[in-house]
Design an enzyme around this catalytic site. Structure first.
Site, PDB file in Angstrom:
ATOM      1  N   ALA A 121       0.843  -1.199   0.000  1.00 12.94           N
ATOM      2  CA  ALA A 121       0.000   0.000   0.000  1.00 12.94           C
ATOM      3  C   ALA A 121       0.878   1.249   0.000  1.00 12.94           C
ATOM      4  O   ALA A 121       1.877   1.299   0.720  1.00 12.94           O
ATOM      5  CB  ALA A 121      -0.882   0.001   1.246  1.00 12.94           C
ATOM      6  N   GLY A 272      19.566  -5.145  16.016  1.00 14.86           N
ATOM      7  CA  GLY A 272      18.303  -4.476  16.325  1.00 14.86           C
ATOM      8  C   GLY A 272      17.380  -4.435  15.133  1.00 14.86           C
ATOM      9  O   GLY A 272      17.703  -4.940  14.058  1.00 14.86           O
ATOM     10  N   ASP A 312       5.205  -3.099  16.221  1.00 12.92           N
ATOM     11  CA  ASP A 312       6.602  -2.655  16.231  1.00 12.92           C
ATOM     12  C   ASP A 312       6.783  -1.227  15.742  1.00 12.92           C
ATOM     13  O   ASP A 312       7.714  -0.536  16.161  1.00 12.92           O
ATOM     14  CB  ASP A 312       7.455  -3.580  15.338  1.00 12.92           C
ATOM     15  CG  ASP A 312       7.774  -4.909  16.009  1.00 12.92           C
ATOM     16  OD1 ASP A 312       7.241  -5.159  17.101  1.00 12.92           O
ATOM     17  OD2 ASP A 312       8.544  -5.689  15.426  1.00 12.92           O
ATOM     18  N   ALA A 320       5.886  -9.691  19.451  1.00 14.20           N
ATOM     19  CA  ALA A 320       4.667 -10.113  18.773  1.00 14.20           C
ATOM     20  C   ALA A 320       3.436 -10.010  19.675  1.00 14.20           C
ATOM     21  O   ALA A 320       2.362  -9.579  19.228  1.00 14.20           O
ATOM     22  CB  ALA A 320       4.838 -11.551  18.287  1.00 14.20           C
ATOM     23  N   HIS A 444       2.783 -30.999  41.378  1.00 13.72           N
ATOM     24  CA  HIS A 444       4.116 -31.568  41.584  1.00 13.72           C
ATOM     25  C   HIS A 444       4.307 -32.753  40.646  1.00 13.72           C
ATOM     26  O   HIS A 444       3.384 -33.544  40.481  1.00 13.72           O
ATOM     27  CB  HIS A 444       4.250 -32.039  43.031  1.00 13.72           C
ATOM     28  CG  HIS A 444       5.576 -32.689  43.308  1.00 13.72           C
ATOM     29  ND1 HIS A 444       6.746 -31.957  43.398  1.00 13.72           N
ATOM     30  CD2 HIS A 444       5.906 -33.991  43.488  1.00 13.72           C
ATOM     31  CE1 HIS A 444       7.749 -32.789  43.622  1.00 13.72           C
ATOM     32  NE2 HIS A 444       7.270 -34.031  43.682  1.00 13.72           N
TER      33      HIS A 444
HETATM   34  P1  FAD Z   1       5.414  -7.331  11.438  1.00 13.93           P
HETATM   35  O1  FAD Z   1       5.301  -8.700  11.927  1.00 13.93           O
HETATM   36  O2  FAD Z   1       6.752  -6.791  11.091  1.00 13.93           O
HETATM   37  O3  FAD Z   1       4.461  -7.238  10.172  1.00 13.93           O
HETATM   38  C1  FAD Z   1       4.380  -6.091   9.397  1.00 13.93           C
HETATM   39  C2  FAD Z   1       3.835  -6.472   8.043  1.00 13.93           C
HETATM   40  O4  FAD Z   1       3.499  -5.281   7.345  1.00 13.93           O
HETATM   41  C3  FAD Z   1       4.847  -7.221   7.163  1.00 13.93           C
HETATM   42  O5  FAD Z   1       4.258  -8.397   6.695  1.00 13.93           O
HETATM   43  C4  FAD Z   1       5.109  -6.243   6.017  1.00 13.93           C
HETATM   44  O6  FAD Z   1       5.294  -6.881   4.789  1.00 13.93           O
HETATM   45  C5  FAD Z   1       3.822  -5.448   5.988  1.00 13.93           C
HETATM   46  N1  FAD Z   1       3.946  -4.109   5.400  1.00 13.93           N
HETATM   47  C6  FAD Z   1       4.819  -3.118   5.730  1.00 13.93           C
HETATM   48  N2  FAD Z   1       4.584  -2.038   4.952  1.00 13.93           N
HETATM   49  C7  FAD Z   1       3.546  -2.353   4.151  1.00 13.93           C
HETATM   50  C8  FAD Z   1       2.850  -1.644   3.142  1.00 13.93           C
HETATM   51  N3  FAD Z   1       3.141  -0.391   2.828  1.00 13.93           N
HETATM   52  N4  FAD Z   1       1.843  -2.278   2.502  1.00 13.93           N
HETATM   53  C9  FAD Z   1       1.506  -3.550   2.803  1.00 13.93           C
HETATM   54  N5  FAD Z   1       2.135  -4.259   3.762  1.00 13.93           N
HETATM   55  C10 FAD Z   1       3.143  -3.667   4.420  1.00 13.93           C
HETATM   56  N6  FAD Z   1       8.818 -11.525  19.003  1.00 13.93           N
HETATM   57  C11 FAD Z   1       8.317 -12.227  20.036  1.00 13.93           C
HETATM   58  O7  FAD Z   1       7.390 -11.764  20.700  1.00 13.93           O
HETATM   59  N7  FAD Z   1       8.822 -13.478  20.362  1.00 13.93           N
HETATM   60  C12 FAD Z   1       9.845 -14.027  19.680  1.00 13.93           C
HETATM   61  O8  FAD Z   1      10.279 -15.140  19.988  1.00 13.93           O
HETATM   62  C13 FAD Z   1      10.392 -13.301  18.578  1.00 13.93           C
HETATM   63  N8  FAD Z   1      11.396 -13.821  17.854  1.00 13.93           N
HETATM   64  C14 FAD Z   1      11.869 -13.144  16.782  1.00 13.93           C
HETATM   65  C15 FAD Z   1      12.888 -13.699  16.047  1.00 13.93           C
HETATM   66  C16 FAD Z   1      13.401 -13.052  14.932  1.00 13.93           C
HETATM   67  C17 FAD Z   1      14.503 -13.689  14.143  1.00 13.93           C
HETATM   68  C18 FAD Z   1      12.832 -11.791  14.551  1.00 13.93           C
HETATM   69  C19 FAD Z   1      13.341 -11.073  13.349  1.00 13.93           C
HETATM   70  C20 FAD Z   1      11.818 -11.212  15.289  1.00 13.93           C
HETATM   71  C21 FAD Z   1      11.325 -11.874  16.409  1.00 13.93           C
HETATM   72  N9  FAD Z   1      10.309 -11.331  17.193  1.00 13.93           N
HETATM   73  C22 FAD Z   1       9.834 -12.034  18.266  1.00 13.93           C
HETATM   74  C23 FAD Z   1       9.729  -9.984  16.912  1.00 13.93           C
HETATM   75  C24 FAD Z   1       8.382 -10.109  16.201  1.00 13.93           C
HETATM   76  O9  FAD Z   1       8.585 -10.762  14.975  1.00 13.93           O
HETATM   77  C25 FAD Z   1       7.769  -8.739  16.002  1.00 13.93           C
HETATM   78  O10 FAD Z   1       7.677  -8.083  17.241  1.00 13.93           O
HETATM   79  C26 FAD Z   1       6.377  -8.833  15.398  1.00 13.93           C
HETATM   80  O11 FAD Z   1       6.410  -9.509  14.170  1.00 13.93           O
HETATM   81  C27 FAD Z   1       5.786  -7.441  15.211  1.00 13.93           C
HETATM   82  O12 FAD Z   1       4.530  -7.547  14.621  1.00 13.93           O
HETATM   83  P2  FAD Z   1       3.906  -6.357  13.761  1.00 13.93           P
HETATM   84  O13 FAD Z   1       2.522  -6.799  13.425  1.00 13.93           O
HETATM   85  O14 FAD Z   1       4.088  -5.066  14.444  1.00 13.93           O
HETATM   86  O15 FAD Z   1       4.791  -6.266  12.429  1.00 13.93           O
END
Ligand code: FAD
Length: 465
Positions: A121, A272, A312, A320, A444
């Protein structure tokens, strides 16, 4: 001519924030469209939480079988031959889990009558965006927009991604474990993946600019993980800066200014994650930022009327479960319910070996906030279940107020402690005092008994310590 779709709620991003928001909005009967560029489930499901935990589990299974074959196995279990690793099959297994969950998200959205549009988008104003799809341009207009664009791996300027310099995304889809892997950054993602690859046979070196691993957790919690890195044969360079990728590997600068090259086949940079606020016309939407993040209030409203943001892209902790909790809540806010995002605590879990959980305040954080606080710690070495699992390193620690015994924080490190995070968080959310915890009969033998024992210890009458 472009097709025009109008809707009440438009969600941008199908991660654990966006898809939950869309699902709840659909359940509440709000006409809802979700647009996602990279697959339902977002970073968590496709490139983060789920694939990393699958890899960690496969790696531990392989490592324990390797130990058994080398005669170092415990519990009298020996293997007459070393296990073999069919890594492409491991990756297919992991991808199968991801596919199954992502398909499940699609089915849930469909059942809630949410329309899913795959594509990116781009906004032209706060309530209007376009999506290119199959050579066609769709225009979407909505009364309410929820931005859930998430975050992406942060890049180091002098060590850009590409070639053998990879992010966690590529690390989760390699065709074989690298012979020599250098990980830059000793936060939770770097350590989880570093340990997994070490168990899969890679020679792993971790480089960290600070003087300790896991800067997000206190030193007492990080200590058992530090010990485990040595056990796993992982080399660690603290106070060391990654300088540049060379033909041979990664050049680093140590605290005394000396330079050396760490041999590497792959360099995994985990320093990060950065919120996604660029490339989709955010600047046309009249939405204020707070630092790099979209600024929201407790009802997840941005500075632009009818535009909300979650997950995020709105700040720390970038996890998540925070994104999903906000997603559920923002749909209810749009539906007119009186809700606010104001959790007592958001659990942080590190799926290293051993695992770490931290909920609420540590002792020093409690003292900084002016509490007269106390801490009680119960070691897993005195917990029957931990011993039967053959993994008794670690402890449960409760931070409580000295005057009324209010639980202010709970931390734990040890095998499988991630499963205790719900109980710890419940205690904080319910405003539990030590007597409440002491009055709960724990089954337990379970690891949860260590939580009960910590409470008894804080009350001055531990049974098993
Ligand atoms: P995201 O999951 O980042 O999703 C955002 C979505 O928006 C993406 O699919 C992207 O394609 C889409 N998007 C962006 N811009 C646009 C646009 N303009 N148009 C259409 N779509 C768009 N968190 C935990 O809680 N536990 C864990 O164990 C954990 N392990 C992790 C391990 C790794 C290796 C990584 C990288 C992250 C981990 N995390 C973990 C963090 C977790 O993945 C994020 O906190 C979570 O995914 C955030 O969710 P969100 O919905 O904010 O965004």
């Amino acid at each position: 001519m472009s097709d025009v779709i109008t809707t009440n709620v438009l969600v941008i991003g199908g991660g654990p924030g966006g898809y939950v928001a869309a699902l709840r909005a659909g359940q509440l009967g709000l006409e809802t469209v979700i647009v996602d560029a990279d697959g339902l489930g977002g970073a968590c499901l496709n490139r983060g939480c789920i694939p990393s935990k699958a890899l960690i589990h496969a790696a531990e299974t392989y490592a324990s079988m390797t130990r058994a074959a080398s005669g170092a196995g415990s519990m009298g279990i020996r293997l007459s031959a070393s296990p073999t690793l069919d890594f492409p099959e491991t990756i297919r297994w992991k991808d199968g889990i991801v596919r199954r969950l992502s398909t499940g998200v699609g089915a849930l959205l469909k059942r809630a009558r949410v329309r899913h549009i795959a594509g990116r988008a781009v906004f032209s104003d706060a309530k209007t965006c376009t999506v290119e799809q199959d050579g066609k341009t769709l225009t979407l207009r909505a009364q309410n927009v929820i931005l859930a664009t998430g975050a992406r791996p942060a890049e180091l300027k002098h060590l850009p991604f590409g070639g053998d310099v990879i992010s966690s995304t590529e690390a989760l889809s390699l065709d074989r474990p690298p012979e020599r892997l250098v990980v830059v950054g000793a936060g939770y993602i770097g350590l989880e993946l570093g340990q997994a690859f070490a168990k899969l046979g890679s020679q792993v070196t971790i480089v960290e600019a600070q003087d300790r691993i896991l800067p997000g957790f206190d030193a007492e919690l990080a200590q058992p993980v530090l010990k485990a890195l040595t056990r796993d044969g992982i080399a660690l360079h603290l106070n060391a800066k990654a300088m540049a990728a060379t033909e041979q590997g990664l050049e680093i600068e140590t605290a005394d200014g000396a330079r050396q090259v760490l041999p590497a086949d792959k360099i995994l940079v985990t320093v990060g994650r950065r919120p996604v606020t660029e490339g989709f016309g955010l600047e046309t939407m009249g939405v204020d930022l707070s630092g790099p993040f979209i600024s929201v209030d407790t009802r997840l409203r941005t500075s632009m009327r009818g535009v909300y943001a979650i997950g995020d892209v709105t700040g720390e902790p970038m996890l998540a479960h925070r994104a999903s909790a906000q997603g559920e809540l923002v749909a209810e806010v749009i539906a007119g319910k009186n809700r606010a995002f104001d959790p007592v605590a958001i659990p942080a879990v590190c799926f290293t070996d051993p695992e770490i959980v931290s909920v609420g305040l540590t002792l020093s954080e409690a003292e900084d906030k002016g509490y007269a606080a106390q801490v009680a710690l119960f070691p897993f070495q005195a917990n029957g279940r931990a011993l039967t699992l053959g993994e008794s390193d670690g402890f449960v620690r409760i931070v409580s107020a000295r005057d009324d015994g209010r639980v202010l924080g709970v931390q734990a490190v040890g095998a499988h402690v991630s499963e205790l995070s719900g109980e710890f968080t419940l205690a904080l959310e319910m405003g539990a005092v030590l007597e409440d915890l002491a009055g709960v009969i724990h089954a337990h033998p379970t690891l949860g008994e260590a939580f009960l024992e910590s409470a008894l210890k804080a009350l001055g009458h531990p049974l098993h310590a």
